[in-house]
Design a protein around this motif. Structure first.
Motif, PDB file in Angstrom:
ATOM      1  N   ALA A 343      99.186  -0.813  44.231  1.00  0.00           N
ATOM      2  CA  ALA A 343      99.885   0.476  44.164  1.00  0.00           C
ATOM      3  C   ALA A 343      99.254   1.492  45.111  1.00  0.00           C
ATOM      4  O   ALA A 343      98.065   1.426  45.421  1.00  0.00           O
ATOM      5  CB  ALA A 343      99.845   1.019  42.730  1.00  0.00           C
ATOM      6  N   ASP A 344     100.067   2.449  45.574  1.00  0.00           N
ATOM      7  CA  ASP A 344      99.548   3.511  46.439  1.00  0.00           C
ATOM      8  C   ASP A 344      98.687   4.496  45.655  1.00  0.00           C
ATOM      9  O   ASP A 344      97.776   5.120  46.210  1.00  0.00           O
ATOM     10  CB  ASP A 344     100.709   4.265  47.095  1.00  0.00           C
ATOM     11  N   LEU A 403      87.917   2.452  40.740  1.00  0.00           N
ATOM     12  CA  LEU A 403      87.660   3.842  40.362  1.00  0.00           C
ATOM     13  C   LEU A 403      86.711   4.531  41.338  1.00  0.00           C
ATOM     14  O   LEU A 403      86.802   5.753  41.535  1.00  0.00           O
ATOM     15  CB  LEU A 403      87.087   3.899  38.946  1.00  0.00           C
ATOM     16  N   GLU A 404      85.811   3.771  41.959  1.00  0.00           N
ATOM     17  CA  GLU A 404      84.850   4.395  42.873  1.00  0.00           C
ATOM     18  C   GLU A 404      85.294   4.326  44.326  1.00  0.00           C
ATOM     19  O   GLU A 404      84.572   4.787  45.217  1.00  0.00           O
ATOM     20  CB  GLU A 404      83.478   3.744  42.698  1.00  0.00           C
ATOM     21  N   ASP A 405      86.494   3.792  44.586  1.00  0.00           N
ATOM     22  CA  ASP A 405      87.041   3.715  45.939  1.00  0.00           C
ATOM     23  C   ASP A 405      87.668   5.060  46.295  1.00  0.00           C
ATOM     24  O   ASP A 405      88.727   5.422  45.774  1.00  0.00           O
ATOM     25  CB  ASP A 405      88.078   2.597  46.013  1.00  0.00           C
ATOM     26  N   ARG A 409      93.998   6.648  45.559  1.00  0.00           N
ATOM     27  CA  ARG A 409      94.359   7.920  44.927  1.00  0.00           C
ATOM     28  C   ARG A 409      94.473   7.761  43.411  1.00  0.00           C
ATOM     29  O   ARG A 409      95.232   6.920  42.923  1.00  0.00           O
ATOM     30  CB  ARG A 409      95.679   8.448  45.495  1.00  0.00           C
ATOM     31  N   LYS A 410      93.730   8.636  42.702  1.00  0.00           N
ATOM     32  CA  LYS A 410      93.812   8.673  41.243  1.00  0.00           C
ATOM     33  C   LYS A 410      94.482   9.956  40.787  1.00  0.00           C
ATOM     34  O   LYS A 410      94.306  11.011  41.408  1.00  0.00           O
ATOM     35  CB  LYS A 410      92.428   8.595  40.589  1.00  0.00           C
ATOM     36  N   ILE A 411      95.204   9.874  39.691  1.00  0.00           N
ATOM     37  CA  ILE A 411      95.934  11.022  39.135  1.00  0.00           C
ATOM     38  C   ILE A 411      95.535  11.179  37.683  1.00  0.00           C
ATOM     39  O   ILE A 411      95.400  10.195  36.947  1.00  0.00           O
ATOM     40  CB  ILE A 411      97.461  10.806  39.222  1.00  0.00           C
TER      41      ILE A 411
END
Length: 922
Positions: A343-344, A403-405, A409-411
């Motif tokens: 996923a993007d 998670l550490e990349d 993109r995290k929301i």
């Protein structure tokens, strides 16, 4: 039994117009009154009456004007913005299938009265939808045949029997006309008996039964009120005739003719779309064969809430039910990791066992990669019979690369909490790109609350599962680890899913507003990780010093209690407002300068300050309360808030709090430590640096006045700052016509009060109170100020007008503050909005500047490890804990970055200080 509803259309149109804010559609056409009445009509029709009519006044005089030319003579003409809504209202009513009744020569009241009595006599139950008290004369008990009831659809009030009329007015329905004749009616310009209020009128009618009985016994009524009654005896019969609703008007229609016609759906659809009634349009197109208004609260407050339209979902998928998976096996986890990797962007959320992020233990993690698709990974549910769950460390190790990349993109929704939780469990989340709470806050800080449940309802039309739905409420609430996995998945996976949906909806709205998008991208989002680091750093607090201060405060409070007892001549509870009021106002006879909302004398701070110059006791009580507040809020409480793992106090900062963008803090609130008193400043001595380190405080100097100079472009104000003068001394020199060298201390104090007071909308009365001078003298000061600084006056007027025209004001960086009451008819609401319009650009710009500075300083600190930590942000100040040898380098770097956080027409100045504790650093 058949039912007839008679709608007092004229009354409701006026009431809705005055109750609601001045709404407009996208074409600028007024819609406020329309909105209120349309919702009332939809609610009425949802009850499916057999017969219904919408009754309005016809143009031209009525028989009452012939009886009394002064009848309604004091009514102002219909406002143009209301007049513009009359025909659209009739168009909507007609399209809904209602009969509209207008009868020349009589009022709508008489048409309604005639139809009501006729219908009740024919065995039809009657409801009159109105807010007009005059109709109480028609109320009829169902026991008398068919009843006549009154329903105020705007407030929900109902009068459906004689007893309720008596409860409200103190008289029976058959006495209401006589009651109105005595009390009078200012709206209709019917003069009653001077000083005869509702209680007196009800008392007379209870004793003498009718108006004729009151007139006959007027000579026996004593006192001034009796004189007033006798002075208008000849007028009272005319009052009675004017107040009587006729029930014998010749009408073409009977009640049974008022059957609801088929709705004109095409016409309704066009009208609802034109005037922006999205909920009505959605109900219309949603089928069901009727306008279901069950979701609308029939109150003026409900209308006002509904006046902020719910946004249409941008994609049907954003409002559809979701499908959620409970991840219990490694195969399921790996499959979701692959979905996230492909996923993007993805949304994530954590479930824990505590609201304190720095003490919370991870119970589960939820992920979502597309609207409607999410999973919940339970890690620590421990109720009896709970299924086996994956090992927490193994799950975190598997998720850590994602998670550490920083490139992935995290929301999140209020993701700072989740960043804390993951860091506490060994995962340093990077690439936190979007936060739906902040997207909503930047779009419109005042339109709604910014929690996920509120946002889902507003922007998606989606009703979320609440925590109480799965964990219970109050004493029966269970901790999340004990929530059954099916329920936990339904709740937790939905959190991640709805967060992703909200981002899809809100991001498009932000993209359409480039200035707001920049505020979000360049200020708010970069600040999230900065605040998370500041909170995690915490600040060291000397608990022993605070205990010493508590003991000292307790001793002095006891002394003040003893002094208060001496002054009062008896013991009393200084913490009891009731006892304080009785002592000050009843026994000592001091004037009650401030009243409570119920009209009782007040014992609050303002009330005591107002009489502190008349007796020593109010000042003693104020001093006692001040010390008590310091002790309970800080010196007693702060030691209890020291984190047992870090030995530090960790406040929480809130980005989506103040509409101006200013940060707030809680648990503990370190923004409100009083610094104007020695005792308040002493509390700061307990905020200390460890051995070998120092506390450094860097503070903007007079930042809001500098922003005022920038925004107003006033030459004299700009000159004062660019020349390096003390601005208050320079202002005093301008206002009092002196040279800077000859300005006296009192004149500088007055100038300072004016400088700061005008930014906050201080009136001449407020300035007079602050300086202890007459109101006239204060007004002269303000006049002189504006004469010397005309650019400030022009800025204020320009800003007010901008707010009126577009409904919001902006900071230098483009943040908006919407002002719902800027065009309110209520002067108090409108004045408050105008003060906010002037102040918000300055407060908001100051907030934006220090946020930008924090981001820049944090980036610089990243290269220097633990040598310096940013530990506090308070108003316009940043506080650091620094290695002693690193202090000079830090001050140089921080002050430079703070000064460069904005390019204004005047320089930003930053003051710094160093000490072993926070107070010394000032």
């Amino acid at each position: 039994m058949k039912r007839l509803v008679l709608i007092d259309g004229s009354s409701y149109l006026y009431r809705a117009f005055h109750a609601l804010p001045p709404l407009t559609n996208e074409h600028g056409e007024p819609t406020g009154a329309l909105f209120g009445v349309v919702n009332m009509l939809r609610s009425t029709l949802a009850e499916r009456p057999d017969y219904v009519a919408y009754v309005v006044d016809a143009s031209g005089p009525t028989f009452r004007e012939e009886l009394d030319p002064q009848y309604k003579a004091n009514r102002p003409p219909m406002p143009d913005e209301l007049r513009a809504q009359v025909q659209p209202m009739c168009d909507i009513v007609h399209a809904l299938g209602l009969t509209i009744l207008r009868v020349p020569g009589v009022e709508a009241d008489d048409v309604i009265g005639t139809l009501a009595v006729q219908a009740a006599d024919e065995g039809i139950d009657v409801t009159i939808s109105t807010g007009d008290k005059d109709f109480a004369q028609l109320v009829r008990d169902p026991a008398e045949g068919c009843g006549i009831s009154l329903v105020n659809t705007m407030t929900g009030g109902r009068m459906d029997c004689v007893a309720r009329v008596v409860d409200k007015f103190g008289v029976r329905p058959d006495q209401i006309v006589d009651y109105l004749s005595l009390v009078g009616d200012s709206v209709d310009n019917i003069p009653g008996v001077d000083k005869c209020g509702p209680k007196t009128a009800a008392k007379w009618l209870a004793e003498y039964e009718t108006l004729d009985g009151v007139i006959a016994n007027a000579g026996s009524i004593k006192g001034k009120i009796g004189e007033n009654l006798r002075a208008v005896l000849e007028r009272l019969p005319l009052n009675r005739e004017l107040a009587t609703i006729r029930t014998d008007v010749e009408l073409e229609q009977r009640a049974t003719d008022l059957v609801l016609r088929e709705r004109d759906l095409d016409a309704l659809r066009g009208l609802y779309a034109r005037y922006g009634f999205k909920q009505a349009l959605r109900d219309l197109d949603g089928g069901g064969g009727s306008d279901d208004a069950g979701s609308i609260r029939n109150t003026a407050a409900g209308y006002a809430r509904a006046a902020t339209p719910v946004a249409e979902p941008l994609d049907p998928a954003l409002a559809a039910p979701g499908e959620y998976e409970t991840v219990l096996t490694r195969e399921q986890l790996d499959a979701w990791i692959e979905r996230v990797r492909a996923a993007d962007e993805f949304a994530f959320d954590t479930e824990t066992d505590s609201l304190d992020a720095l003490l919370a233990n991870l119970v589960g993690i939820s992920l979502s990669v597309e609207p409607g698709a999410a999973c919940y990974i339970p890690l620590a549910h421990n109720y009896p019979g709970a299924p086996a769950q994956l090992d927490r460390d193994a799950v975190l190790d598997a998720l850590r690369p994602l998670l550490e990349d920083a490139g992935r993109r995290k929301i999140g929704q209020h993701g700072k909490y989740d960043l804390h939780v993951m860091r506490r469990h060994g995962v340093d989340v990077r690439g936190y790109a979007d936060d739906t709470m902040l997207e909503s806050f930047v779009l419109n800080a005042t339109a709604t609350r910014h929690d996920m449940d509120s946002l889902a309802k507003r922007y998606l039309g989606y009703e979320t599962v609440k925590y109480a739905d799965v964990a219970g409420k109050g004493a029966k609430q269970i901790p999340f680890p004990q929530v059954a996995l099916d329920d936990a998945t339904r709740y937790a996976a939905e959190d991640a899913d709805v967060t992703l949906r909200l981002h899809r909806a809100l991001s498009k709205k932000l993209e359409a507003e480039p200035a707001l998008a920049r505020v979000y991208r360049e200020i708010e989002m970069p600040l999230v990780s900065v605040l998370e680091r500041i909170e995690a750093n915490g600040v060291r607090v000397d608990a022993d010093e605070l205990r010493r201060q508590s003991n000292d405060l307790s001793r002095r409070m006891l002394e003040l209690q003893q002094r208060a007892t001496e002054l009062a001549g008896r013991a009393f509870n200084l913490d009891s407002p009731k006892q304080v009021c009785a002592l000050l106002y009843d026994e000592l006879k001091l004037p009650a300068a401030v009243k409570t909302p119920t009209g009782q004398p007040s014992a609050n701070e303002e009330a005591l300050e107002a009489i502190a110059d008349q007796h020593e006791l109010p000042r003693v009580i104020l001093d006692y309360r001040g010390l008590a507040k310091l002790r309970s809020t800080y010196t007693d409480k702060l030691p209890e808030m020291i984190n047992p793992h870090t030995g530090r106090v960790h406040t929480s900062y809130h980005q989506a709090g103040a509409a101006t963008g200013r940060l707030a803090s809680s648990d503990p609130n370190l923004q409100n430590i009083p610094i104007r008193t020695e005792d308040g400043r002493r509390i700061r001595t307990a905020f200390v640096a460890p051995e070998g380190r120092r506390i450094v405080a860097c503070d903007y100097s007079q930042i809001e006045l500098r922003i005022m100079a920038h925004l107003s472009e006033d030459p004299a104000l700009l000159r004062a700052f660019t020349s390096g003068l003390d601005v208050h001394t320079a202002t005093a020199a301008e206002v009092f016509g002196k040279t800077v060298e000859t300005v006296e201390a009192g004149e500088r104090r007055a100038a300072k009060a004016i400088n700061f007071g005008l930014m906050y909308g201080m009136s001449a009365f407020g300035l007079a109170t602050r300086l202890g001078i007459s109101r006239g003298e204060a007004q002269d000061y303000i006049g002189l100020y504006f004469a010397r600084y005309p650019g400030v006056r022009d800025y204020m007027e320009r800003t007010r007008q901008q707010a009126r025209d577009q409904g919001y004001v902006e900071t230098v960086f483009g943040r908006r503050l919407y002002l719902d009451n800027i065009n309110a008819r209520n002067q108090g609401l409108r004045s408050g909005a105008e003060r906010a319009a002037i102040n918000a650009p300055m407060q908001g710009t100051a907030a934006d500047i220090i946020k930008r500075a924090m981001v820049a300083v944090d980036a610089w600190l990243a290269d220097h490890g633990e040598r310096a930590l940013m530990v506090l942000q308070v108003h316009d100040e940043l506080v650091f804990e620094v290695d002693e040898a690193f202090v000079p380098a830090l001050i140089e770097a921080v002050t430079a970055r703070m000064a460069a956080a904005a390019e204004l027409r005047v320089p930003l100045e930053v003051e710094s200080g160093v000490g072993e504790n926070w107070d010394q650093a000032h």
